[in-house]
Design a protein around this motif. Structure first.
Motif, PDB file in Angstrom:
ATOM      1  N   ASN A 112      27.404 -13.651 -53.799  1.00  0.00           N
ATOM      2  CA  ASN A 112      28.758 -14.161 -54.016  1.00  0.00           C
ATOM      3  C   ASN A 112      28.849 -15.123 -55.200  1.00  0.00           C
ATOM      4  N   ILE A 113      27.714 -15.613 -55.668  1.00  0.00           N
ATOM      5  CA  ILE A 113      27.723 -16.432 -56.883  1.00  0.00           C
ATOM      6  C   ILE A 113      28.227 -15.593 -58.061  1.00  0.00           C
ATOM      7  N   PHE A 114      27.878 -14.315 -58.066  1.00  0.00           N
ATOM      8  CA  PHE A 114      28.245 -13.430 -59.172  1.00  0.00           C
ATOM      9  C   PHE A 114      29.595 -12.755 -58.948  1.00  0.00           C
ATOM     10  N   PHE A 115      29.903 -12.387 -57.697  1.00  0.00           N
ATOM     11  CA  PHE A 115      31.134 -11.633 -57.425  1.00  0.00           C
ATOM     12  C   PHE A 115      32.312 -12.533 -57.042  1.00  0.00           C
ATOM     13  N   ASN A 116      32.008 -13.700 -56.476  1.00  0.00           N
ATOM     14  CA  ASN A 116      33.064 -14.639 -56.060  1.00  0.00           C
ATOM     15  C   ASN A 116      34.134 -13.941 -55.215  1.00  0.00           C
ATOM     16  N   SER A 117      33.677 -13.199 -54.199  1.00  0.00           N
ATOM     17  CA  SER A 117      34.558 -12.409 -53.355  1.00  0.00           C
ATOM     18  C   SER A 117      34.972 -13.195 -52.117  1.00  0.00           C
ATOM     19  N   TYR A 118      36.276 -13.210 -51.836  1.00  0.00           N
ATOM     20  CA  TYR A 118      36.772 -13.889 -50.637  1.00  0.00           C
ATOM     21  C   TYR A 118      36.314 -13.172 -49.374  1.00  0.00           C
ATOM     22  N   ALA A 119      36.237 -11.829 -49.429  1.00  0.00           N
ATOM     23  CA  ALA A 119      35.785 -11.043 -48.273  1.00  0.00           C
ATOM     24  C   ALA A 119      34.329 -11.370 -47.928  1.00  0.00           C
ATOM     25  N   ILE A 120      33.486 -11.474 -48.965  1.00  0.00           N
ATOM     26  CA  ILE A 120      32.084 -11.829 -48.727  1.00  0.00           C
ATOM     27  C   ILE A 120      31.992 -13.242 -48.150  1.00  0.00           C
ATOM     28  N   TYR A 121      32.819 -14.153 -48.687  1.00  0.00           N
ATOM     29  CA  TYR A 121      32.817 -15.532 -48.195  1.00  0.00           C
ATOM     30  C   TYR A 121      33.189 -15.586 -46.713  1.00  0.00           C
ATOM     31  N   LYS A 122      34.252 -14.853 -46.323  1.00  0.00           N
ATOM     32  CA  LYS A 122      34.691 -14.867 -44.929  1.00  0.00           C
ATOM     33  C   LYS A 122      33.630 -14.261 -44.015  1.00  0.00           C
ATOM     34  N   THR A 123      33.007 -13.161 -44.460  1.00  0.00           N
ATOM     35  CA  THR A 123      31.940 -12.544 -43.675  1.00  0.00           C
ATOM     36  C   THR A 123      30.769 -13.503 -43.516  1.00  0.00           C
ATOM     37  N   TYR A 124      30.395 -14.143 -44.618  1.00  0.00           N
ATOM     38  CA  TYR A 124      29.324 -15.145 -44.598  1.00  0.00           C
ATOM     39  C   TYR A 124      29.660 -16.265 -43.618  1.00  0.00           C
ATOM     40  N   PHE A 125      30.889 -16.716 -43.664  1.00  0.00           N
ATOM     41  CA  PHE A 125      31.320 -17.844 -42.826  1.00  0.00           C
ATOM     42  C   PHE A 125      31.196 -17.504 -41.342  1.00  0.00           C
ATOM     43  N   TYR A 126      31.696 -16.336 -40.947  1.00  0.00           N
ATOM     44  CA  TYR A 126      31.684 -15.980 -39.530  1.00  0.00           C
ATOM     45  C   TYR A 126      30.279 -15.635 -39.033  1.00  0.00           C
TER      46      TYR A 126
END
Length: 238
Positions: A159-173
């Motif tokens: 996500n450092i490279f893609f800065n994706s909100y979907a990846i962030y939310k998946t990571y968070f949960y």
């Protein structure tokens, strides 16, 4: 009443007397730490102490007292000092939660009691599961948790490279689920450590406190985010 008696009898059967006594000490220390964290949160909300100390020093103090507790000798001579370290960890953890609590209360005051009840429920369920579960299942859960931790690492790098909100939310949960699983893992670990002669109830309480505070933090963020989205949708409709 019969079910309650069966539950108590099963509890007595599963745990040795020394382990039960140890767990009582662990959860007593954990309760004191939660009260200390509550005091820290109160000091942030109603005094200027948090702004005077600053977030960086709060983080350093939390890490410092945790390390002091970890490296101090767990004997009767140091027990009061180590208990003081544990209360300090709780206090500064509560202070660091202050800004998040302040934002939560500003958005909706009902979020805080909901998060508290949900945290207590999740912690209680995983604790009971750890006590009554087959110890062999601990290996499976630990393996899954290790795999999840590895996945989180790669997701963070990606996500450092893609800065994706979907990846962030998946990571968070996934991270939230991992924190919940850690309650079970650490509880089983504490029981096993005591069975093998480790009587350091203060350090064991610190393990559970760090799990508990993270679950509470994540629930505050999740509930606050949902309430904020709900408010934004209402404004759009109006």
């Amino acid at each position: 009443m019969e079910h309650i008696n069966h539950f108590v009898n099963t509890f007595n059967y599963r745990l040795e007397p020394s382990v039960k006594t140890h767990l009582k000490n662990v959860y007593s220390t954990l309760t004191a730490s939660v009260l200390s964290a509550s005091l820290g949160a109160y000091l942030h909300l109603f005094t200027n102490l948090s702004s005077i100390i600053g977030p960086f020093l709060q983080l350093i103090a939390t890490i410092g007292f945790t390390l002091a507790l970890s490296f101090s000798t767990p004997d009767a001579k140091n027990q009061n000092k180590r208990f003081g370290y544990m209360l300090a960890v709780g206090l500064f953890s509560g202070l660091s939660l202050g800004p998040l609590l302040e934002m939560t209360l500003f958005i909706d005051t009902s979020i805080l009691p909901t998060a508290l009840l949900a945290t207590a429920f999740i912690f209680g369920c995983f604790t009971i599961s750890a006590i009554f579960a087959d110890r062999r299942q601990y290996l499976y859960v630990s393996g899954i948790a290790s795999s999840a931790a590895s996945l989180l690492f790669f997701m963070a790098i990606t996500n450092i490279f893609f800065n994706s909100y979907a990846i962030y939310k998946t990571y968070f949960y996934i991270h939230f689920a991992l924190m919940c699983a850690l309650v079970l893992i650490d509880t089983v670990r504490i029981i096993e450590l005591r069975a093998h002669g480790d009587t350091d109830h203060i350090m064991h309480a610190c393990m559970l406190f760090l799990d508990l505070i993270q679950i509470f933090r994540y629930l505050l963020i999740i509930l606050t985010d949902k309430e904020r989205q709900s408010n934004n949708n209402k404004k759009k409709r109006n």
